[in-house]
Design an enzyme around this catalytic site. Structure first.
Site, PDB file in Angstrom:
ATOM      1  N   GLU A  11       1.021  -1.194  -0.422  1.00  0.00           N
ATOM      2  CA  GLU A  11       0.026   0.244   0.196  1.00  0.00           C
ATOM      3  C   GLU A  11       1.500   1.385  -0.074  1.00  0.00           C
ATOM      4  OE1 GLU A  11      -2.771  -0.663   3.316  1.00  0.00           O
ATOM      5  OE2 GLU A  11      -3.808  -2.003   2.012  1.00  0.00           O
ATOM      6  N   GLU A  34      -5.257  -8.569   1.880  1.00  0.00           N
ATOM      7  CA  GLU A  34      -6.271  -7.965   3.019  1.00  0.00           C
ATOM      8  C   GLU A  34      -7.849  -7.755   2.316  1.00  0.00           C
ATOM      9  OE1 GLU A  34      -4.035  -5.071   4.967  1.00  0.00           O
ATOM     10  OE2 GLU A  34      -2.200  -5.712   4.163  1.00  0.00           O
TER      11      GLU A  34
HETATM   12  C1  BGC Z   1      -3.204  -2.163   6.242  1.00  0.00           C
HETATM   13  C2  BGC Z   1      -2.750  -2.799   7.411  1.00  0.00           C
HETATM   14  C3  BGC Z   1      -4.694  -2.390   8.298  1.00  0.00           C
HETATM   15  C4  BGC Z   1      -5.051  -2.938   7.792  1.00  0.00           C
HETATM   16  C5  BGC Z   1      -6.129  -2.246   8.591  1.00  0.00           C
HETATM   17  C6  BGC Z   1      -4.333  -1.679   5.447  1.00  0.00           C
HETATM   18  O1  BGC Z   1      -4.416  -0.070   4.493  1.00  0.00           O
HETATM   19  O2  BGC Z   1      -2.196  -2.976   4.883  1.00  0.00           O
HETATM   20  O3  BGC Z   1      -1.843  -3.251   8.372  1.00  0.00           O
HETATM   21  O4  BGC Z   1      -3.913  -2.941   9.737  1.00  0.00           O
HETATM   22  O5  BGC Z   1      -4.958  -2.045   6.760  1.00  0.00           O
HETATM   23  O6  BGC Z   1      -6.493  -0.573   8.226  1.00  0.00           O
END
Ligand code: BGC
Length: 448
Positions: free
Chosen positions: A167, A351
């Protein structure tokens, strides 16, 4: 949704990041990171006092955490390497003890048939490099490629999926434009420079991989689909700006070799003319793109909002405790948009997940988190819909394996499928972990 299962070999896993879970940030000769410095400054943290000093103590509990992954049936684990553990000064001398931790982690994963997805950089830049300008220094692209090379040489025999950056948008928007994240700067002139150097670093690390790596490498971006609040010309233009700024700023140069024209409009004189040679450096073929998806935004024109001149319009809908709207259809829209814009590049959802208020204690069936179960059910189904439309999605990593340090928001936001009691370090799988195990065991078939 009518499918009964996901493609054969679809990879189901969970993700974490080094500074959020490891603890012991200075152990065994590690160099401090900008997150170590930021989290120890109560003026900077939204949750003053919360630091990564202990976190989930994963550095000392790695073996039992891998055993937990195995118990849950994970097929893959996405983690990141603390750059300063391996190179305490950011460049030069390798700290064998730090590197050894990641070698042992990879060995332990492989012994348990869990595929490692290794992210080289998830925001914890060594302070030694920040003191030399960090991502504002043009040399950062070479510092990163040198570090990446150390990791390839140590682990490419065993790690088959590599990620350069996690990111880059969050690093520059939070770290250099709005100051909410490390290193905490607020400077419109710095943000484009940091973005550009991050992308040069990505390009150089991919080039280094092609010279000596044997497997796959890609980039992870966050995508938040933007929907116009109305069909007015102003709202449509604001939506296009927000989309270019957040979703295309990194993908366009990596996959098309140019920046979106809207960035010049957004940043004005702060957006430099970049040398053509830099764009060639950045535009390197990748083997996959990782997408982190959490929410969408409905956007309206807002002349007072700096520098985007756009604001989100809050919707009447379920929101998570990070105040993000739960809107699964945007997952499908986003994946189809990606394919239509950039071609059918292999994709991983690297994610996806949600922070909700969990009951503080376990009931007879563990910790009951129905909203999180529902979030996984609907978002994974939305991925299935995109696959039905021909998008080449190859895997899904739930965020996160464990409750952990949610950066400047500290420990109050719990994203884990496994609950962590920070007093005792006890891990308790939530109902969502059990549900996710069933999704994995049926290759998505349980979704019906
Ligand atoms: C990140 C994580 C973060 C998650 C929730 C993403 O932006 O890669 O490290 O904990 O979102 O905010």
């Amino acid at each position: 949704m009518t499918r009964t299962s996901f493609p054969e070999n679809f990879l189901w896993g969970a993700a974490t990041a080094a500074y959020q879970i490891e603890g012991s940030p200075l152990a065994d000769g590690a160099g401090a990171s900008i997150w170590q410095r930021f989290s120890h400054d109560p003026r900077l943290m939204a949750a003053p006092g919360d630091t990564g000093d202990v976190a989930c103590d994963h550095y000392n509990r790695m073996e039992s955490d891998v055993a937990l992954m195995k118990e849950l049936g994970l097929q893959a684990y996405r983690f990141s390497v603390g750059w300063g553990r391996v190179l305490p000064d950011g460049t030069g001398r390798v700290n064998d003890k730090g590197l050894d931790f990641y070698k042992r982690l990879v060995d332990e994963l492989l012994r348990n048939d869990i595929e490692p997805l290794l992210t080289l950089h998830h925001w914890d830049l060594p302070v030694a490099l920040d003191d030399r300008g960090g991502w504002l220094n043009r040399d950062s692209a070479d510092w990163f490629a040198d570090y990446a090379r150390v990791m390839y040489r140590a682990l490419d025999g065993r790690v088959k999926k590599w990620v350069t950056l996690n990111e880059p948008w969050v690093i520059t928007d939070g770290g250099y434009l709005h100051g909410a994240l490390a290193p905490g700067h607020r400077n419109m002139f710095e943000a484009p420079i940091a973005s550009h150097n991050l992308m040069r670093a990505h390009g150089r690390a991919v080039q280094a991989y092609r010279a000596e790596g044997a497997h796959e490498i890609g980039l992870v971006v966050n995508i938040e689909p933007k929907y116009p609040a109305s069909q007015s010309a102003d709202d449509l233009a604001a939506t296009a700006r927000a989309h270019a700024y957040m979703n295309r700023q990194y993908l366009d140069p990596a996959l098309k070799g140019s920046y979106p024209a809207e960035l010049k409009d957004i940043f004005g004189e702060a957006w430099p003319e970049w040398p053509e040679a830099d764009l060639k450096d950045i535009y390197q073929p990748v083997d996959f793109i990782g997408i982190n998806y959490y929410t969408r935004a409905v956007v309206r024109d807002d002349p007072n909002q700096w520098p985007l001149r756009a604001s989100p319009v809050k919707q009447i809908a379920t929101h998570t405790t990070t105040d993000w709207e739960v809107y699964p259809p945007a997952m499908t829209d986003m994946l189809v948009w990606f394919r239509d814009t950039f071609g059918n590049i292999p994709l991983y959802i690297t994610e996806n997940g949600a922070a909700f208020y969990d009951p503080p204690v376990a009931g007879p069936d563990g910790i009951d988190d129905p909203l999180r179960c529902d979030y996984f059910r609907t978002h994974i189904a939305a991925i299935g819909d995109a696959i039905d439309q021909g998008v080449d999605v190859r895997g899904y990593m739930a965020w996160s394996l464990l409750d952990n340090l949610e950066w400047s928001l500290g420990y109050s936001k719990r994203f884990g499928i496994v609950h962590v009691d920070y007093q005792t370090q006890t891990r308790t799988p939530k109902r969502s972990a059990r549900y996710y195990s069933q999704i994995i065991a049926t290759n998505g078939g349980i979704l019906g």
